[in-house]
Write a protein that holds these residues in place. Structure first.
Motif, PDB file in Angstrom:
ATOM      1  N   ALA A 112      26.847 -29.984 -16.112  1.00  0.00           N
ATOM      2  CA  ALA A 112      27.113 -29.828 -17.546  1.00  0.00           C
ATOM      3  C   ALA A 112      27.894 -31.020 -18.089  1.00  0.00           C
ATOM      4  CB  ALA A 112      27.873 -28.531 -17.799  1.00  0.00           C
ATOM      5  N   GLY A 113      28.836 -31.552 -17.287  1.00  0.00           N
ATOM      6  CA  GLY A 113      29.591 -32.721 -17.724  1.00  0.00           C
ATOM      7  C   GLY A 113      28.716 -33.949 -17.864  1.00  0.00           C
ATOM      8  N   VAL A 114      27.798 -34.140 -16.936  1.00  0.00           N
ATOM      9  CA  VAL A 114      26.883 -35.287 -17.015  1.00  0.00           C
ATOM     10  C   VAL A 114      25.998 -35.178 -18.257  1.00  0.00           C
ATOM     11  CG1 VAL A 114      24.940 -36.424 -15.891  1.00  0.00           C
ATOM     12  CG2 VAL A 114      26.919 -35.712 -14.536  1.00  0.00           C
ATOM     13  N   ILE A 115      25.495 -33.978 -18.524  1.00  0.00           N
ATOM     14  CA  ILE A 115      24.654 -33.774 -19.709  1.00  0.00           C
ATOM     15  C   ILE A 115      25.447 -34.061 -20.987  1.00  0.00           C
ATOM     16  CG2 ILE A 115      23.354 -32.055 -21.027  1.00  0.00           C
ATOM     17  CD1 ILE A 115      22.677 -30.711 -18.383  1.00  0.00           C
ATOM     18  N   TRP A 116      26.743 -33.672 -20.989  1.00  0.00           N
ATOM     19  CA  TRP A 116      27.582 -33.950 -22.155  1.00  0.00           C
ATOM     20  C   TRP A 116      27.783 -35.455 -22.341  1.00  0.00           C
ATOM     21  CZ3 TRP A 116      32.975 -35.509 -21.474  1.00  0.00           C
ATOM     22  CH2 TRP A 116      33.607 -35.771 -22.679  1.00  0.00           C
ATOM     23  N   LEU A 117      28.017 -36.171 -21.243  1.00  0.00           N
ATOM     24  CA  LEU A 117      28.200 -37.616 -21.335  1.00  0.00           C
ATOM     25  C   LEU A 117      26.934 -38.304 -21.845  1.00  0.00           C
ATOM     26  CD1 LEU A 117      30.190 -38.288 -18.028  1.00  0.00           C
ATOM     27  CD2 LEU A 117      31.073 -38.270 -20.370  1.00  0.00           C
ATOM     28  N   GLU A 118      25.784 -37.733 -21.588  1.00  0.00           N
ATOM     29  CA  GLU A 118      24.528 -38.291 -22.087  1.00  0.00           C
ATOM     30  C   GLU A 118      24.259 -37.930 -23.539  1.00  0.00           C
ATOM     31  OE1 GLU A 118      21.628 -36.863 -19.386  1.00  0.00           O
ATOM     32  OE2 GLU A 118      22.107 -38.324 -17.802  1.00  0.00           O
ATOM     33  N   GLY A 119      25.122 -37.088 -24.133  1.00  0.00           N
ATOM     34  CA  GLY A 119      24.988 -36.733 -25.545  1.00  0.00           C
ATOM     35  C   GLY A 119      24.089 -35.558 -25.819  1.00  0.00           C
ATOM     36  N   ALA A 120      23.678 -34.834 -24.791  1.00  0.00           N
ATOM     37  CA  ALA A 120      22.765 -33.709 -24.980  1.00  0.00           C
ATOM     38  C   ALA A 120      23.486 -32.367 -24.955  1.00  0.00           C
ATOM     39  CB  ALA A 120      21.679 -33.726 -23.909  1.00  0.00           C
ATOM     40  N   ASN A 121      24.799 -32.406 -24.966  1.00  0.00           N
ATOM     41  CA  ASN A 121      25.575 -31.170 -24.923  1.00  0.00           C
ATOM     42  C   ASN A 121      26.900 -31.399 -25.629  1.00  0.00           C
ATOM     43  OD1 ASN A 121      26.336 -28.578 -24.315  1.00  0.00           O
ATOM     44  ND2 ASN A 121      26.524 -28.886 -22.109  1.00  0.00           N
ATOM     45  N   THR A 122      27.590 -30.330 -25.978  1.00  0.00           N
ATOM     46  CA  THR A 122      28.888 -30.445 -26.637  1.00  0.00           C
ATOM     47  C   THR A 122      29.998 -30.207 -25.622  1.00  0.00           C
ATOM     48  OG1 THR A 122      28.974 -28.100 -27.268  1.00  0.00           O
ATOM     49  CG2 THR A 122      27.909 -29.633 -28.807  1.00  0.00           C
TER      50      THR A 122
END
Length: 393
Positions: free
Chosen positions: A322-332
């Motif tokens: 989830a943290g990686v997805i957030w860093l990619e801008g696809a999550n809050t």
């Protein structure tokens, strides 16, 4: 009547007493309080507090009435420790009841409307107080670790949900959870208070969890010293006597659990705007503590099941993804924080229930030991080691 039937009967008496006390108290309050204290939210606070007080008093009476530790026959330290434990458990129940009842009152008020619901508040609070008195009295008489573990998610969800529903910033979730508590509004205070109470409860439950691991360890050592064979029960926890550096492991485990609770307290105590450094220290330190605790769990608590270790590793993997997805801008960041918080609280509940299972297996082993032992069983017998949570200890 047996113990369980007596507990249920006493719980019914507690239901009636708590119902009447809370209903009469809220009626007097509604009739005599100044106008400023008849604002809806303040009425809900007073009503929730009345229910919580009734529930906690019922718990204290039910828990301490059969306690042998308060007599003073075992020295001065044992009664002091028992009083501390009663206060600690009372804090857990008070937090759970107060936040849960406030959330329920707010929902009922939204459904019925303030003008209609205000006339029902005294008796609604009375009914809730009766239910709280009944449940807490019965649970106090039959207390175990699983009961304590089941309370934690109730008030956390109630407090956070109430804060999210009553906030005046509908877009707080676009940023992170810290924004929900980064104000001086009622919603922010509710959110921060929930985090503080959650941290306190984590510390309290951790105390009982570590106490159980040490009790099982002492039982194994006592069996070895008695030169009598330990009972051969297939589902007993791993023999704590075989765990090397047991004191070091439990000490580190307790430190990590307590630090996790302190992190929750720090996040709620120091809002981001006036205290950005302190807030970030606790907020960013909590994931690090979680990782160390979950990764090192097989060494810290080898008495747990292997499935517990697998679940711990999966929790870390999900949070990292989830943290990686957030860093990619696809999550809050809000979603990442919510996932990490829910994962930790869920893990902590499962951990507490694992400890409760170890306690239940130890009690079973003690019963088998009694049946297999010959001769008189006195107070110094290793089988007499009891649960720290037992009401009649």
């Amino acid at each position: 009547m047996g113990r369980h039937q007596r507990a249920e009967t006493s719980g019914l008496i507690s239901f009636i007493l708590c119902l009447m006390v809370a209903a009469v108290s809220m009626t007097l309050y509604m009739d005599n309080a100044p106008a400023i204290w008849l604002v809806t939210r303040r009425v809900f606070i007073v009503g929730s507090a009345a229910v919580a007080i009734c529930g906690v008093l019922s718990f204290i009476v039910g828990y301490s009435r059969r306690s042998r530790s308060l007599s003073g026959g075992n020295g001065w330290w044992v009664p002091i420790r028992r009083v501390f434990e009663i206060i600690a458990l009372s804090v857990v129940y008070a937090a759970t009841i107060f936040l849960s009842i406030y959330a329920i009152l707010a929902i009922m008020n939204d459904m019925m409307g303030v003008r209609i619901f205000s006339g029902y508040i005294p008796w609604v609070c009375g009914i809730f107080a009766g239910i709280a008195g009944y449940i807490t009295f019965v649970q106090a008489d039959l207390m175990d670790a699983k009961t304590i573990a089941s309370l934690l998610p109730l008030f956390v969800m109630a407090g956070v949900s109430t804060a999210g529903l009553t906030t005046d910033d509908p877009y707080w979730w676009h940023n992170n959870f810290s924004q929900l508590g980064d104000r001086t509004t009622f919603a922010a205070r509710m959110f921060n208070s929930t985090l503080i109470l959650a941290g306190v409860c984590i510390i309290i439950i951790s105390y009982f969890a570590i106490s159980e691991l040490r009790a099982t360890h002492r039982m194994r050592l006592a069996w070895s010293a008695s030169h009598r064979p330990a009972p051969k029960v297939d589902d007993l926890p791993q023999a704590s006597g075989e765990v090397h550096h047991f004191r070091l492991r439990t000490t580190l485990l307790s430190v990590l659990l307590v630090c996790s609770g302190i992190a929750f307290i720090g996040i709620g105590s120091f809002r981001y705007s006036p205290h950005p450094i302190l807030h970030n220290v606790f907020a960013r330190g909590l994931p690090g503590l979680m990782c160390i605790l979950l990764i090192g769990l097989p060494w810290l608590a080898p008495q747990l099941s292997k499935a517990m270790y697998v679940i711990s590793d999966l929790a870390i993997a999900l949070c990292a993804a989830a943290g990686v997805i957030w860093l990619e801008g696809a999550n809050t960041l809000t979603n990442v924080e919510a996932l990490a918080g829910l994962m930790f609280l869920g893990w902590f509940i499962v951990f507490s229930r694992q400890i409760a299972a170890i306690e239940a297996d130890r009690v079973q082993a003690q019963l088998v030991f009694i049946q297999s032992a010959s001769g008189h069983v006195d107070g110094d017998d290793p089988v007499m080691i009891e649960s720290r949570l037992s009401a009649d200890q």
